[in-house]
Design an enzyme around this catalytic site. Structure first.
Site, PDB file in Angstrom:
ATOM      1  N   ILE A  58     -17.154   4.987  26.539  1.00 31.34           N
ATOM      2  CA  ILE A  58     -17.519   6.545  26.747  1.00 31.34           C
ATOM      3  C   ILE A  58     -16.858   7.251  25.421  1.00 31.34           C
ATOM      4  CG2 ILE A  58     -17.069   8.612  28.107  1.00 31.34           C
ATOM      5  CD1 ILE A  58     -16.914   7.092  30.403  1.00 31.34           C
ATOM      6  N   ASP A  81      -1.271   5.259  19.361  1.00 30.13           N
ATOM      7  CA  ASP A  81      -1.139   4.388  20.816  1.00 30.13           C
ATOM      8  C   ASP A  81      -0.463   5.594  21.597  1.00 30.13           C
ATOM      9  OD1 ASP A  81       0.146   3.287  23.125  1.00 30.13           O
ATOM     10  OD2 ASP A  81       1.419   1.861  22.137  1.00 30.13           O
ATOM     11  N   ASN A  88      -9.172  10.621  26.653  1.00 31.25           N
ATOM     12  CA  ASN A  88     -10.125   9.321  27.116  1.00 31.25           C
ATOM     13  C   ASN A  88      -9.358   8.135  27.391  1.00 31.25           C
ATOM     14  OD1 ASN A  88     -12.752   8.192  27.513  1.00 31.25           O
ATOM     15  ND2 ASN A  88     -11.978   6.893  25.914  1.00 31.25           N
ATOM     16  N   SER A 138     -10.908  12.645  34.219  1.00 28.67           N
ATOM     17  CA  SER A 138     -10.707  12.439  35.577  1.00 28.67           C
ATOM     18  C   SER A 138     -11.403  11.583  35.971  1.00 28.67           C
ATOM     19  CB  SER A 138     -10.754  13.863  36.232  1.00 28.67           C
ATOM     20  OG  SER A 138     -10.238  13.887  37.509  1.00 28.67           O
ATOM     21  N   TYR A 170      -3.986   3.362  38.881  1.00 31.53           N
ATOM     22  CA  TYR A 170      -5.091   4.238  38.478  1.00 31.53           C
ATOM     23  C   TYR A 170      -5.256   5.469  39.196  1.00 31.53           C
ATOM     24  CZ  TYR A 170      -9.588   5.462  36.405  1.00 31.53           C
ATOM     25  OH  TYR A 170     -10.625   6.252  35.753  1.00 31.53           O
ATOM     26  N   LYS A 210      -4.425   9.322  37.803  1.00 35.18           N
ATOM     27  CA  LYS A 210      -5.548  10.171  37.656  1.00 35.18           C
ATOM     28  C   LYS A 210      -5.258  11.605  38.557  1.00 35.18           C
ATOM     29  CE  LYS A 210      -8.204   8.356  34.587  1.00 35.18           C
ATOM     30  NZ  LYS A 210      -8.592   8.941  33.236  1.00 35.18           N
ATOM     31  N   VAL A 224     -19.487   4.003  35.077  1.00 35.17           N
ATOM     32  CA  VAL A 224     -20.229   4.208  33.685  1.00 35.17           C
ATOM     33  C   VAL A 224     -20.245   2.562  33.232  1.00 35.17           C
ATOM     34  CG1 VAL A 224     -20.377   4.788  31.244  1.00 35.17           C
ATOM     35  CG2 VAL A 224     -19.756   6.401  33.323  1.00 35.17           C
ATOM     36  N   THR A 270     -18.930   0.193  31.228  1.00 31.84           N
ATOM     37  CA  THR A 270     -17.985  -0.057  30.057  1.00 31.84           C
ATOM     38  C   THR A 270     -17.238  -1.157  30.309  1.00 31.84           C
ATOM     39  OG1 THR A 270     -16.286   0.983  31.437  1.00 31.84           O
ATOM     40  CG2 THR A 270     -17.669   2.580  29.902  1.00 31.84           C
TER      41      THR A 270
END
Length: 256
Positions: A18, A63, A90, A142, A156, A160, A189, A191
């Site tokens: 993305i 980083d 991102n 998000s 995760y 988020k 998505v 990825t």
């Protein structure tokens, strides 16, 4: 002429996926992009691809989990372009995937440090530059996982959820100073992260057929819209790629 023309936008974790597609889309609309990644080779490859099509991009090693690295990146961008108009947070990791007692504590903490603390580092380093100019846009990537827990994704989901509150905090503290902060959920998505998710097989998302996943160019177009002046309408909010109004405004087809 796009109202993104000439804007300076930093995108973390933008060597691929993305981030890379968003960098390309923004550059296509005239923005100057700082492509940042832990791997300078990856960042250079993405920046070179933009330059090959006539766009403007600079590659910077960064980083996000290391504040000094982030501050160095911001300094390099300012030296090159003179200012920063936008930041897209991102950079993120999905690991560790597993039920809580099966996860490695260090990997769990690493996810929080990259996904949440890393975003804070980027915000903390760029906000003074934007405030000096009296304006700026921050878009935090998000996820539906911020509001709905998924088995095996405790780190995760927690990171988020924290990021969603960071977005609201930025709006509360700096919205009146011209800073637009938006949380954006890109959907599922296709990825590299999704490859890891499919390999785990631990929750319903991991079992989605690849054919059902969105191409990264779709959220890229929505992100470009959110970075434009028109994106200000979502200031302080969390917006989803499936939102009909956003899709129409960004030139995306309605969800079937």
């Amino acid at each position: 002429m796009s109202n993104l023309d000439g804007k300076i936008i930093v995108i973390t974790g933008s060597a691929r996926g993305i981030g890379a597609r968003t960098a390309e889309q923004l550059a296509l609309q005239g923005a100057h992009i700082a492509v940042t990644a832990r791997s300078i080779e990856g960042a250079r490859s993405a920046a070179d691809a933009i330059a090959a099509t006539g766009g403007s991009a600079v590659a910077v090693e960064c980083d996000v989990s290391d504040l000094a690295s982030v501050e160095s990146m911001v300094s390099q961008v300012r030296e090159r372009f003179g200012r920063i108009d936008g930041l897209i947070n991102n950079a993120a990791v999905i690991d560790p995937i597993g039920r809580i007692v099966d996860t490695d504590p260090h990997a769990w903490m690493r996810a929080i440090k990259v996904n949440l603390v890393g975003a804070y580092h980027a915000v903390r380093a760029t906000l003074p530059v934007m405030l000096q100019a009296g304006k700026g846009t921050i878009v935090n990537l998000s996820s539906g996982a911020a509001f709905h827990p998924l088995e095996g994704w405790s780190a995760y989901c927690a990171s988020k959820a924290g990021l969603a509150m960071l977005t609201r905090s930025i709006h509360l503290e700096y919205g009146a100073d011209g800073i637009v902060a938006v949380g954006f959920s890109p959907g599922v998505v296709d990825t590299g992260m999704q490859e890891k998710i499919r390999e785990s097989g631990i929750n319903p998302v991991s079992r989605l057929p690849r054919a059902s996943l969105a191409d990264p160019s779709e959220p890229a177009r929505a992100l470009a819209y959110l970075c434009s002046d028109a994106g200000r309408r979502y200031a302080g909010e969390e917006v989803d790629i499936r939102d009909p109004d956003l899709r129409t405004a960004a030139g995306l087809l309605p969800v079937k």
